[in-house]
Write an enzyme that holds these catalytic residues in place. Sequence first.
Site, mmCIF file in Angstrom:
data_model
loop_
_atom_site.group_PDB
_atom_site.id
_atom_site.type_symbol
_atom_site.label_atom_id
_atom_site.label_comp_id
_atom_site.label_asym_id
_atom_site.label_seq_id
_atom_site.Cartn_x
_atom_site.Cartn_y
_atom_site.Cartn_z
ATOM 1 N N ASP A 13 2.769 5.822 1.862
ATOM 2 C CA ASP A 13 2.550 7.113 1.204
ATOM 3 C C ASP A 13 3.052 8.284 2.036
ATOM 4 O O ASP A 13 2.519 9.400 1.964
ATOM 5 C CB ASP A 13 1.056 7.317 0.869
ATOM 6 N N GLY A 15 5.871 9.684 1.651
ATOM 7 C CA GLY A 15 6.773 10.519 0.856
ATOM 8 C C GLY A 15 8.169 9.895 0.797
ATOM 9 O O GLY A 15 9.171 10.592 0.696
ATOM 10 N N LYS A 16 8.190 8.556 0.853
ATOM 11 C CA LYS A 16 9.477 7.843 0.804
ATOM 12 C C LYS A 16 10.187 8.111 -0.515
ATOM 13 O O LYS A 16 11.400 8.284 -0.564
ATOM 14 C CB LYS A 16 9.250 6.325 0.952
ATOM 15 N N GLY A 17 9.374 8.121 -1.608
ATOM 16 C CA GLY A 17 9.967 8.298 -2.934
ATOM 17 C C GLY A 17 10.683 9.629 -3.045
ATOM 18 O O GLY A 17 11.823 9.701 -3.499
ATOM 19 N N GLY A 40 3.411 3.189 -4.900
ATOM 20 C CA GLY A 40 3.350 4.327 -5.820
ATOM 21 C C GLY A 40 4.198 5.421 -5.206
ATOM 22 O O GLY A 40 3.828 5.984 -4.183
ATOM 23 N N HIS A 41 5.376 5.658 -5.771
ATOM 24 C CA HIS A 41 6.315 6.624 -5.199
ATOM 25 C C HIS A 41 6.414 7.822 -6.137
ATOM 26 O O HIS A 41 6.777 7.671 -7.305
ATOM 27 C CB HIS A 41 7.686 5.977 -4.991
ATOM 28 N N ARG A 142 6.727 -22.275 -1.810
ATOM 29 C CA ARG A 142 7.832 -22.780 -2.650
ATOM 30 C C ARG A 142 7.364 -23.299 -4.004
ATOM 31 O O ARG A 142 7.923 -24.240 -4.544
ATOM 32 C CB ARG A 142 8.664 -23.826 -1.879
ATOM 33 N N GLN A 224 5.717 0.514 0.968
ATOM 34 C CA GLN A 224 4.765 0.342 2.078
ATOM 35 C C GLN A 224 5.386 0.923 3.362
ATOM 36 O O GLN A 224 6.110 1.888 3.270
ATOM 37 C CB GLN A 224 4.343 -1.122 2.237
ATOM 38 N N THR A 239 0.404 -5.619 4.281
ATOM 39 C CA THR A 239 0.825 -6.204 3.021
ATOM 40 C C THR A 239 1.530 -7.531 3.323
ATOM 41 O O THR A 239 1.609 -7.951 4.486
ATOM 42 C CB THR A 239 1.710 -5.217 2.220
ATOM 43 N N ARG A 303 -7.561 5.796 -4.895
ATOM 44 C CA ARG A 303 -8.471 5.700 -3.748
ATOM 45 C C ARG A 303 -8.216 6.852 -2.783
ATOM 46 O O ARG A 303 -7.061 7.270 -2.584
ATOM 47 C CB ARG A 303 -8.250 4.380 -2.997
ATOM 48 N N VAL A 414 8.379 20.694 2.764
ATOM 49 C CA VAL A 414 7.398 21.793 2.777
ATOM 50 C C VAL A 414 6.741 21.953 1.406
ATOM 51 O O VAL A 414 6.158 22.983 1.099
ATOM 52 C CB VAL A 414 8.043 23.125 3.236
HETATM 53 P P1 GDP Z 1 5.481 7.258 -0.997
HETATM 54 O O1 GDP Z 1 4.635 6.118 -1.435
HETATM 55 O O2 GDP Z 1 5.882 7.158 0.442
HETATM 56 O O3 GDP Z 1 6.651 7.525 -1.892
HETATM 57 O O4 GDP Z 1 4.536 8.556 -1.084
HETATM 58 P P2 GDP Z 1 3.479 8.901 -2.272
HETATM 59 O O5 GDP Z 1 4.231 9.376 -3.449
HETATM 60 O O6 GDP Z 1 2.505 7.799 -2.458
HETATM 61 O O7 GDP Z 1 2.648 10.060 -1.576
HETATM 62 C C1 GDP Z 1 3.258 11.219 -1.127
HETATM 63 C C2 GDP Z 1 2.595 12.408 -1.835
HETATM 64 O O8 GDP Z 1 2.939 13.590 -1.153
HETATM 65 C C3 GDP Z 1 3.081 12.606 -3.262
HETATM 66 O O9 GDP Z 1 2.048 13.172 -4.011
HETATM 67 C C4 GDP Z 1 4.232 13.592 -3.096
HETATM 68 O O10 GDP Z 1 4.464 14.367 -4.275
HETATM 69 C C5 GDP Z 1 3.687 14.461 -2.002
HETATM 70 N N1 GDP Z 1 4.695 15.050 -1.130
HETATM 71 C C6 GDP Z 1 5.833 14.516 -0.641
HETATM 72 N N2 GDP Z 1 6.429 15.360 0.221
HETATM 73 C C7 GDP Z 1 5.632 16.460 0.280
HETATM 74 C C8 GDP Z 1 5.696 17.679 1.027
HETATM 75 O O11 GDP Z 1 6.599 17.927 1.831
HETATM 76 N N3 GDP Z 1 4.671 18.569 0.831
HETATM 77 C C9 GDP Z 1 3.641 18.331 -0.026
HETATM 78 N N4 GDP Z 1 2.684 19.249 -0.152
HETATM 79 N N5 GDP Z 1 3.561 17.200 -0.747
HETATM 80 C C10 GDP Z 1 4.545 16.278 -0.579
HETATM 81 P P1 IMO Z 2 3.713 2.906 -0.900
HETATM 82 O O1 IMO Z 2 5.038 2.232 -1.153
HETATM 83 C C1 IMO Z 2 -0.171 2.766 1.042
HETATM 84 C C2 IMO Z 2 -1.993 -1.203 1.480
HETATM 85 C C3 IMO Z 2 -3.264 -1.489 0.719
HETATM 86 C C4 IMO Z 2 -3.931 -2.463 1.669
HETATM 87 C C5 IMO Z 2 -2.754 -3.277 2.212
HETATM 88 C C6 IMO Z 2 -2.535 -4.596 1.490
HETATM 89 O O2 IMO Z 2 3.275 3.778 -2.011
HETATM 90 O O3 IMO Z 2 3.713 3.574 0.436
HETATM 91 P P2 IMO Z 2 -1.527 -5.212 -0.886
HETATM 92 O O4 IMO Z 2 -1.973 -4.845 -2.270
HETATM 93 O O5 IMO Z 2 -0.134 -4.813 -0.564
HETATM 94 O O6 IMO Z 2 -1.783 -6.667 -0.566
HETATM 95 O O7 IMO Z 2 -2.511 -4.379 0.095
HETATM 96 O O8 IMO Z 2 -1.613 -2.455 2.042
HETATM 97 N N1 IMO Z 2 -0.852 -0.731 0.646
HETATM 98 C C7 IMO Z 2 -0.405 0.524 0.633
HETATM 99 N N2 IMO Z 2 -0.888 1.635 1.238
HETATM 100 N N3 IMO Z 2 0.962 2.819 0.305
HETATM 101 C C8 IMO Z 2 1.460 1.713 -0.278
HETATM 102 O O9 IMO Z 2 2.659 1.699 -0.892
HETATM 103 C C9 IMO Z 2 0.752 0.512 -0.166
HETATM 104 N N4 IMO Z 2 0.937 -0.745 -0.638
HETATM 105 C C10 IMO Z 2 -0.035 -1.499 -0.123
HETATM 106 O O10 IMO Z 2 -4.010 -0.308 0.530
HETATM 107 O O11 IMO Z 2 -4.478 -1.755 2.761
HETATM 108 MG MG MG Z 3 2.743 5.737 -2.270
#
Ligand code: GDP
Ligand code: IMO
Ligand code: MG
Length: 430
Positions: A13, A15-17, A40-41, A142, A224, A239, A303, A414
Site C-alpha cells: 500500500d 502507492g505502487k498503483g 488493491g491499487h 503441482r 504487495q 504473502t 481494515r 504530494v
Molecule cells: P498500492 O497498493 O501500493 O497501489 O497503494 P494503495 O492504493 O493500496 O494505497 C495508497 C493510498 O494512498 C491510495 O489511497 C492512494 O490514492 C493514496 N496515495 C498515493 N499517493 C499519495 C500521495 O502522494 N498523497 C496522498 N495523500 N495520497 C496518496
Molecule cells: P498491495 O498490492 C498490504 C498482507 C495481508 C497479510 C499478508 C498475507 O495493495 O500493496 P495474503 O492474503 O496475501 O495471504 O495475506 O499480506 N497483504 C497486503 N498488505 N497491501 C497488499 O497489497 C497486501 N496483500 C497482502 O494483510 O498481512
Molecule cells: Mg494496496
Amino acid sequence: MPATIVVGTQWGDEGKGRFTDLLAKEMSMVVRYQGGHNAGHTLVVDGETFALQLVPSGVLYHYITPVIGNGVVVDPRVLIAEIDMLTGRGVDCSRLKVSGNAHLIMPYHTELDALHERHLGDAKLGTTKRGIGPAYADKAMRVGLRVQDLADPKIFRQKLEVVLSHTNQVLTRVFDRPPVDGEAIAAQYLDECAPRILPLITDSVGLLHDALEAGQEVLLEGAQATFLDLDHGTYPFVTSSNPVAGGACTGSGIGPRHIDRIVGVAKAYVTRVGSGPFPTELLDDVGDHLVDVGQEYGVNTRRRRRPGWLDAVMVRHAVRVNSLTEIAITKLDVLDGLDSLKVCVAYEIDGELCTNLPYHQSQLHAAVPVYEELPGWNTDLSAVTNPRQLPAAAAEYIEFLESQIGVPIRLVGVGPGREQYLDRNDRLVA
Ligand code: GDP
Ligand code: IMO
Ligand code: MG
C-alpha cells in the site's frame, strides 16, 4: 528495449498503483507479475478513483496492453467482476491479456484460507482471505489448475478430481467441513467463467518478448511488497509469492538483462495490514494522525492499517534485494502539520547498534528503533507542483531520506491525483 519494475519497499500500500499509472504513460505494456486480488491499487485520475485488484494499473491508457503474467493467481470470478466494473465506468478492457500459465484461485482456496486463519487463532497472519496462500500451495504441490485448463473441460475435470481427492479430506477430516462439490465448481468455472476468460488467454511470454524486440517499453507492476515477500519478508507474516524485483522476472518470463530501471515505492511513513513485527509502529496520537489524514484503510478489506515512522533500515534493505535504481516517495503531504518527524536510521538490538536488517526474526521483534528527529512543516503540500516550491523542512526531510537510503529519490507524491507529484529531476530547471 528495456523494461521497468515498480516494487513496494515496505509492507504494501505504498502507492505502487498511482506511480505505475504515472510511469505507464511512456509504456506499451503493463504487467502484473505476482499476487492476486489480495492487492488493491488505487488510481485517482481527473477526480475519479479506481481501485484495481487484478487488472494492471496501465489499463486507463487506450494504447497500453495490460497483461496478467504467469506468476499471478487469478480468481476468474473476481477478474470478470473487475472487468465489468471498469467497463461500466467507461474503461476499455478489450486489450487485457491473461497468461495461460497463471494459476486459478478456486472456491476451496478461499475457504481454506479462512479456515487456516481460524485454526491459527491468536497466531493468525491476518491474510486477506482471498485464497492466495492455498492457491500458491497447490501450485507448489503441482496440483493447481491453470488458466489454460479452462479451455479444456476434460483436463479441467481430471485435475479437479485429483486435487479434490486430497482437499476434501482436509476439509472434512481436519476442519470438520462438508466436502466441496467438484461438479458445481466445474459448472461455474467452465460454463460461466470460461466464455469470458478464454478470449483473454495468451502466450504472455511470447507477447512480451515480441514487444521488447519491436523496441517497445514494458512496465512490470509489483503487488504487495519487499517485506511481504515469501523469501525476503517478515516470514511467516508474509504473502505467498515473490513481490521483489527477481519475482518480476519469474512472474513475467522477462529475463534480468531486459530490466534497466527498478523503482522502489516508499510511503513517507510506514503502514502494515495484518500481523507481524513492526519496529517503528506508532500506537499514539501521531499514529492516529497518519491513519486519519492518510486515510489508511485497506482498499478492499477496509481494515485499519497500522501506522509508523519511516524505517530507513528497511528501505536500505529493499534497495539491496531489489537492485533499486531509484525511490519514489508517496504521501509526503500526509506529514503536513506535524511539529517534528522521526526517521529510524538504525536498530538497537540487545544493546548493539545495527544499521542493517537482522536476518533473525526474533531480533527484529526485539529491535528498538534509533531515531533521527527532523523539523516538520506547516504548509499544505498538496498544491505544490515543483520541488523548488517545497518548504525548507520538507526538502530537508527528502534529502535526509535520500542520504539514508543511498539511491536517488526522483518522484515525490504530494496527493493521490495523477498530477500531484514532484519530479526532483526538475530541481535544476529554471
Ligand atoms: P498500492 O497498493 O501500493 O497501489 O497503494 P494503495 O492504493 O493500496 O494505497 C495508497 C493510498 O494512498 C491510495 O489511497 C492512494 O490514492 C493514496 N496515495 C498515493 N499517493 C499519495 C500521495 O502522494 N498523497 C496522498 N495523500 N495520497 C496518496
Ligand atoms: P498491495 O498490492 C498490504 C498482507 C495481508 C497479510 C499478508 C498475507 O495493495 O500493496 P495474503 O492474503 O496475501 O495471504 O495475506 O499480506 N497483504 C497486503 N498488505 N497491501 C497488499 O497489497 C497486501 N496483500 C497482502 O494483510 O498481512
Ligand atoms: Mg494496496
